[in-house]
Motif scaffolding. Structure first.
Motif, PDB file in Angstrom:
ATOM      1  N   THR A 125     -20.505 -23.571  -1.602  1.00  0.00           N
ATOM      2  CA  THR A 125     -18.878 -24.368  -1.742  1.00  0.00           C
ATOM      3  C   THR A 125     -18.213 -22.607  -0.830  1.00  0.00           C
ATOM      4  OG1 THR A 125     -19.413 -25.752  -3.621  1.00  0.00           O
ATOM      5  CG2 THR A 125     -16.898 -25.528  -1.489  1.00  0.00           C
ATOM      6  N   THR A 126     -17.466 -23.442   0.818  1.00  0.00           N
ATOM      7  CA  THR A 126     -16.979 -22.129   1.179  1.00  0.00           C
ATOM      8  C   THR A 126     -15.694 -22.499   0.509  1.00  0.00           C
ATOM      9  OG1 THR A 126     -16.896 -24.003   3.157  1.00  0.00           O
ATOM     10  CG2 THR A 126     -18.694 -22.806   3.360  1.00  0.00           C
ATOM     11  N   ALA A 127     -14.703 -22.271   1.203  1.00  0.00           N
ATOM     12  CA  ALA A 127     -13.403 -21.509   1.116  1.00  0.00           C
ATOM     13  C   ALA A 127     -12.750 -23.356   1.871  1.00  0.00           C
ATOM     14  CB  ALA A 127     -12.928 -20.611   1.997  1.00  0.00           C
ATOM     15  N   LEU A 213     -25.356 -32.454   1.530  1.00  0.00           N
ATOM     16  CA  LEU A 213     -24.530 -31.573   2.005  1.00  0.00           C
ATOM     17  C   LEU A 213     -24.353 -31.547   3.339  1.00  0.00           C
ATOM     18  CD1 LEU A 213     -26.930 -29.611  -0.526  1.00  0.00           C
ATOM     19  CD2 LEU A 213     -25.186 -30.302  -1.201  1.00  0.00           C
ATOM     20  N   ASP A 214     -23.399 -30.154   3.549  1.00  0.00           N
ATOM     21  CA  ASP A 214     -22.596 -30.332   4.732  1.00  0.00           C
ATOM     22  C   ASP A 214     -23.483 -29.265   5.789  1.00  0.00           C
ATOM     23  OD1 ASP A 214     -19.587 -31.753   4.464  1.00  0.00           O
ATOM     24  OD2 ASP A 214     -20.153 -29.994   2.500  1.00  0.00           O
ATOM     25  N   GLY A 215     -24.426 -28.620   5.679  1.00  0.00           N
ATOM     26  CA  GLY A 215     -25.210 -27.642   6.032  1.00  0.00           C
ATOM     27  C   GLY A 215     -26.392 -26.653   5.256  1.00  0.00           C
ATOM     28  N   GLU A 249     -19.009 -15.113   5.308  1.00  0.00           N
ATOM     29  CA  GLU A 249     -18.148 -15.910   5.690  1.00  0.00           C
ATOM     30  C   GLU A 249     -16.561 -15.105   5.111  1.00  0.00           C
ATOM     31  OE1 GLU A 249     -16.397 -19.588   1.947  1.00  0.00           O
ATOM     32  OE2 GLU A 249     -17.829 -18.229   1.394  1.00  0.00           O
ATOM     33  N   GLU A 250     -15.750 -15.322   6.056  1.00  0.00           N
ATOM     34  CA  GLU A 250     -14.788 -15.302   6.259  1.00  0.00           C
ATOM     35  C   GLU A 250     -13.592 -15.580   5.124  1.00  0.00           C
ATOM     36  OE1 GLU A 250     -13.929 -12.423   7.956  1.00  0.00           O
ATOM     37  OE2 GLU A 250     -15.448 -12.695   9.651  1.00  0.00           O
TER      38      GLU A 250
END
Length: 293
Positions: A125-127, A213-215, A249-250
């Motif tokens: 899960t990204t920010a 999922l998103d990606g 991922e930033e």
């Protein structure tokens, strides 16, 4: 110094803590430690110049196929392994998702070794709250799934191409020309290869879509890519044989591709700024000493 190796200066192996480039997450795959084609020295520089909360090793980190045929393992390969273990010990969440070339490690799925978690696939899960499926991707490769003997033949041919590529790029470096990848060129120009890559990417995107999922984030085909496929974000982090790339991922959750050269240039810039700052800090002291002289 050869143009192609202009950043392989040892100073990059002494990056100070303040100069480290930080990301929330880093994904690398297809390192192929144990082969002469592995760009281990450049990967080592990348790892020492970066930090992240989580580091994903997305398969084919060690090339068991090649090691069975011919043993090759030098000190730099050891240094890469030791650096990853050191990151895990110091608090980086290191997750290893085995691929087809290091499939022997799949017998240890769901176990932890030396602070490294071994998982088959998982959701990151990204920010920004995007849920991304993370897996190597080889089970969506028809050649691997249906005709493994053909995959071995292809692997041998790929090794020959890489050997030619090394010789050719040594000549290009002496001539002052940039690195050029024959295998990457063939992937983009040969119709069947382009069709294969497209089918692979579509299959991975479809798997993420089925799971809601998103990606998806994968490796396997050595082609770094971020693109939208029917509303699903497909990401491939590339490899450390040809493209020398990683997915990062930033802190704000943005996903982007970076190359070894990108990181080395950025690290060099940080060092230059640091040197200027240190010089500026020294100057007032020198002036004060002159006044009291």
């Amino acid at each position: 110094m050869k143009p192609a190796d202009q950043f392989l200066d040892r100073k990059f192996l002494k990056t100070s803590k303040k100069d480290v480039i930080r990301f929330r997450t880093i994904w690398i795959s297809d390192v192929h430690l144990g082969t002469t084609g592995c760009q281990a020295a450049r990967l080592l520089e990348f790892l020492q110049a970066t930090e992240s909360e989580t580091l994903y090793l997305v398969g084919d980190i060690v090339d068991g196929w090649q090691l069975k045929r011919r043993w090759y393992w030098d000190q730099v390969h050891n240094n890469v392994v030791q650096t990853v273990l050191k990151k895990a010990k110091k608090g980086t969440d290191v997750i290893f998702v085995p691929g087809n070339h290091d499939e022997a490690i799949r017998q240890f799925i769901d176990l932890d070794f030396g602070g490294i978690k071994i998982r088959d696939e998982l959701v990151h899960t990204t920010a920004q709250g995007k849920r991304m499926l993370v897996l190597h991707g080889d089970r969506f490769d028809g050649v691997i799934a249906c005709a493994k003997w053909l995959a071995y033949v292809g692997d041998n041919l790929y090794t020959v191409i890489l050997k030619f590529n090394q010789l050719y790029n040594n000549w290009r470096a002496r001539a002052g020309l940039p690195y050029w990848s024959l295998s990457q060129y063939l992937k983009l120009k040969v119709k069947n290869a382009v069709s294969y890559i497209t089918s692979f990417e579509d299959a991975l995107a479809d798997e993420a879509r089925k799971k809601g999922l998103d990606g998806v984030i994968c490796g396997h085909i050595h082609k770094p890519e971020i693109r939208d496929i029917g509303g699903v974000t497909y990401c491939n982090d590339g490899d450390w044989v040809e493209s020398l790339s990683a997915l990062v991922e930033e802190a704000n959750g943005e996903l982007r591709l970076v190359s070894w050269q990108d990181i080395m240039q950025r690290s060099h810039s940080l060092e230059a700024i640091s040197d200027i700052s240190e010089e500026s800090a020294v100057e007032p002291v020198a002036e004060e000493e002159a006044l009291h002289a």
